[in-house]
Design an enzyme around this catalytic site. Structure first.
Site, PDB file in Angstrom:
ATOM      1  NE  ARG A  16      53.351  12.278  -3.327  1.00 39.53           N
ATOM      2  CZ  ARG A  16      53.707  11.171  -3.204  1.00 39.53           C
ATOM      3  NH1 ARG A  16      54.898  10.600  -3.569  1.00 39.53           N
ATOM      4  NH2 ARG A  16      52.823  10.144  -3.399  1.00 39.53           N
ATOM      5  CE  LYS A  23      48.724  11.417  -8.219  1.00 40.79           C
ATOM      6  NZ  LYS A  23      49.962  10.699  -7.466  1.00 40.79           N
ATOM      7  N   GLY A  79      44.700   3.535   1.248  1.00 35.98           N
ATOM      8  CA  GLY A  79      45.913   2.803   0.829  1.00 35.98           C
ATOM      9  C   GLY A  79      45.556   2.077  -0.420  1.00 35.98           C
ATOM     10  N   GLY A 141      58.685   1.538  -4.660  1.00 40.96           N
ATOM     11  CA  GLY A 141      58.819   0.293  -4.052  1.00 40.96           C
ATOM     12  C   GLY A 141      59.940  -0.581  -4.559  1.00 40.96           C
ATOM     13  CG  ASN A 229      53.893  10.511  -6.819  1.00 42.66           C
ATOM     14  OD1 ASN A 229      52.698   9.853  -7.166  1.00 42.66           O
ATOM     15  ND2 ASN A 229      54.925   9.841  -6.649  1.00 42.66           N
ATOM     16  CG  ASN A 379      39.819  44.953 -50.727  1.00 36.99           C
ATOM     17  OD1 ASN A 379      40.906  44.089 -50.917  1.00 36.99           O
ATOM     18  ND2 ASN A 379      39.873  45.886 -50.000  1.00 36.99           N
ATOM     19  CB  ALA A 382      44.364  49.240 -44.004  1.00 37.31           C
TER      20      ALA A 382
END
Ligand code: UD1
Ligand code: CA
Length: 460
Positions: A16, A23, A79, A141, A229, A379, A382
């Site tokens: 999923r 995962k 499972g 569950g 999930n 220094n 710029a």
């Protein structure tokens, strides 16, 4: 061997998530789910700590840095019951209690593990599990409590039917089993269900049918035990973890103007009286000392920032060490193992890469310093840049103490600008400038009097 072992199930596909990444390796606040689970267990001192791997096994193994963790392989994902069984070999010698959980439940607090264990012992149970009352229990569950003794559980309805669907108390996949009871129950679990899988949840009914006790403790906040999930839940869980981190930091003395938009990774340290403005992201192995001001919209990753340092809007500071009372930004980029000593100022739009700037050096506007070592009190004008890359390799620039590099100078590396020397604005410097000298390389300016008027005449 200790009296407590742990099993983390992390072999599943995580379908999923719709991801190439296994995962358990998806991250919340910088940490993988699996490492979060392992760190929540660590204070209990389980030994051995087993992680069951399968899908992406090699990647999952490599993501775990704790050398005490041992791995068991579940070859086929049949499972959660089958996955727990795969850990048996690693626990063959073990007698005692085994905590079992999954690699996708990353927010369980150590206090909850402890509550579960103390209820387990109080009840003398074969199994004790954690439950929560879910607003929407779909996907969990359902807990069927014992009608005569509501402290005990009869079974878990993994595929709830009829009135069971209305039960809001769900199994969160956080269990403690007596070792021999677990192995005994796992032998009897069958796969005659909708998914054709061996459900670990069936162990409850099996143990109860043998006259053993299954106890349960309910957490107050279901958010603590969210199972991740999909990515929507991942984001919700990350928000929960983020608010925990932010809450702790604020209680430790950090000001967050808007904690909801302040993103601090697990393990980042921030000292008191530091102010974090919205959009501040502190990532990786970062420590921020006291009294700093960071943001808005700043990224700091794998850095140390010294006390009193200011990182202004839009700046990115990565893999660098920053001293005390340094000022960075707005929109500055400091990266790749740079060091800014105390009171350095790196200003608007400047980039510093693999460079060291000595104390009090100023580099205030739009410059680029790459592979440079700059002394103290220098220094950088710029737009001045080090031309560190010759198309083949990176070359070093040395700018010694107190040197003054004029605006828009291009320093072609390798080159040294001596202590206290000056580089004239706009110069292209390809030879070393000795200490105290002036390095200048630019066309002399000419003036053509009345030129503008002549131009206008020519046009008409
Ligand atoms: C599981 C529980 C459910 C609980 C929910 C809480 C079962 C059968 N169901 O359902 O009661 O409410 O968690 O979040 O246990 N895994 C393996 N090998 C496998 C199958 C899964 O290692 O063969 C691992 C997965 O990597 C995952 C964990 O077990 O980390 C749980 O699997 P998942 O499919 O997410 O179970 P849920 O449907 O969430
Ligand atoms: Ca799950």
């Amino acid at each position: 061997m200790s009296q407590l072992a742990s099993i983390v199930l992390a072999a599943g596909l995580g379908t999923r998530m719709k991801s190439q990444i296994p995962k358990p390796l998806h991250r919340l606040c910088g940490q993988t789910m699996l490492n979060l689970v392992l760190s929540s267990l660590r204070p209990l001192g389980p030994d051995p700590q087993v992680v069951v791997v399968g899908q992406g096994a090699e990647q999952v193994r490599q993501s775990v840095s704790d050398p005490a963790v041992v791995f068991a392989v579940q070859e086929q994902q049949l499972g959660t019951g089958d996955a727990a069984k795969a850990a048996r070999g690693a626990l063959a010698e073990f007698e005692g209690d085994i905590v079992v959980t999954c690699g996708d439940i990353p927010l369980v607090r150590t206090e909850t593990w402890e509550r579960m264990l103390s209820e387990h012992h109080r009840q003398g149970a074969a199994c004790t599990l954690v439950t929560a009352a879910f607003q929407n229990p779909q996907g969990y569950g359902r807990i069927i409590r014992h009608p005569a003794d509501p402290d005990l559980v009869l079974r878990i309805a993994e595929e709830p039917r009829g009135e069971e669907v209305e039960i809001r108390e769900g199994n969160v996949s956080v269990y403690c089993f007596r070792a021999e009871a677990l192995w005994e129950a796992l032998e009897e679990i069958r796969d005659d269900n909708l998914k054709g899988e061996y459900y670990l949840t069936d162990a409850v009914e099996i143990l109860v049918s043998k006259g053993m006790k299954v106890a349960a403790v309910m957490v107050e906040e279901a958010t603590e035990v969210i199972g991740i999930n999909d990515r929507a839940t991942l984001a919700r869980a990350e928000a929960v973890l983020r608010s925990r981190i932010n809450h702790r930091l604020m209680l430790d003395g950090v000001t967050m103007v808007d904690p909801a938009t302040t993103y601090v990774d697990v393990g980042v340290e921030v000292g008191p009286d530091t102010i974090l403005y919205p959009g501040t992201i502190l990532r990786g192995e970062t420590t921020v000392a006291e009294g700093c001001v960071i943001g808005p919209h700043v990224v700091v990753e794998d850095c140390h920032l010294g006390a009193g340092t200011v990182v202004k809007a839009g700046s990115v500071v990565r893999e660098s060490v920053v001293g005390e009372r340094v000022q960075i930004g707005p929109n500055a980029h400091v990266r790749d193992h740079s060091t800014l000593e105390e009171q350095v100022r790196v200003g608007t739009g400047s980039e510093v890469c693999r460079s060291r700037l000595g104390a009090g050096t100023k580099d205030l506007h739009f410059s680029y310093l790459g592979d440079a070592t700059v002394g103290a009190g220098a220094n950088i004008g710029a737009g001045a840049i080090t031309c560190n890359y010759d198309g083949e390799k990176k070359n070093p620039t040395l700018i010694e103490d107190g040197a003054f590099v004029g605006s828009d100078a291009a320093l072609i590396a390798p080159v040294t600008i001596g202590a206290g020397s000056f580089v004239a604005a706009g110069s292209v410097i390809s030879k070393d400038v000795p200490p105290g000298a002036l390095g200048v390389s630019r066309a002399a300016q000419r003036i053509k009097e009345g030129w503008a008027e002549k131009r206008t005449k020519k046009k008409s």
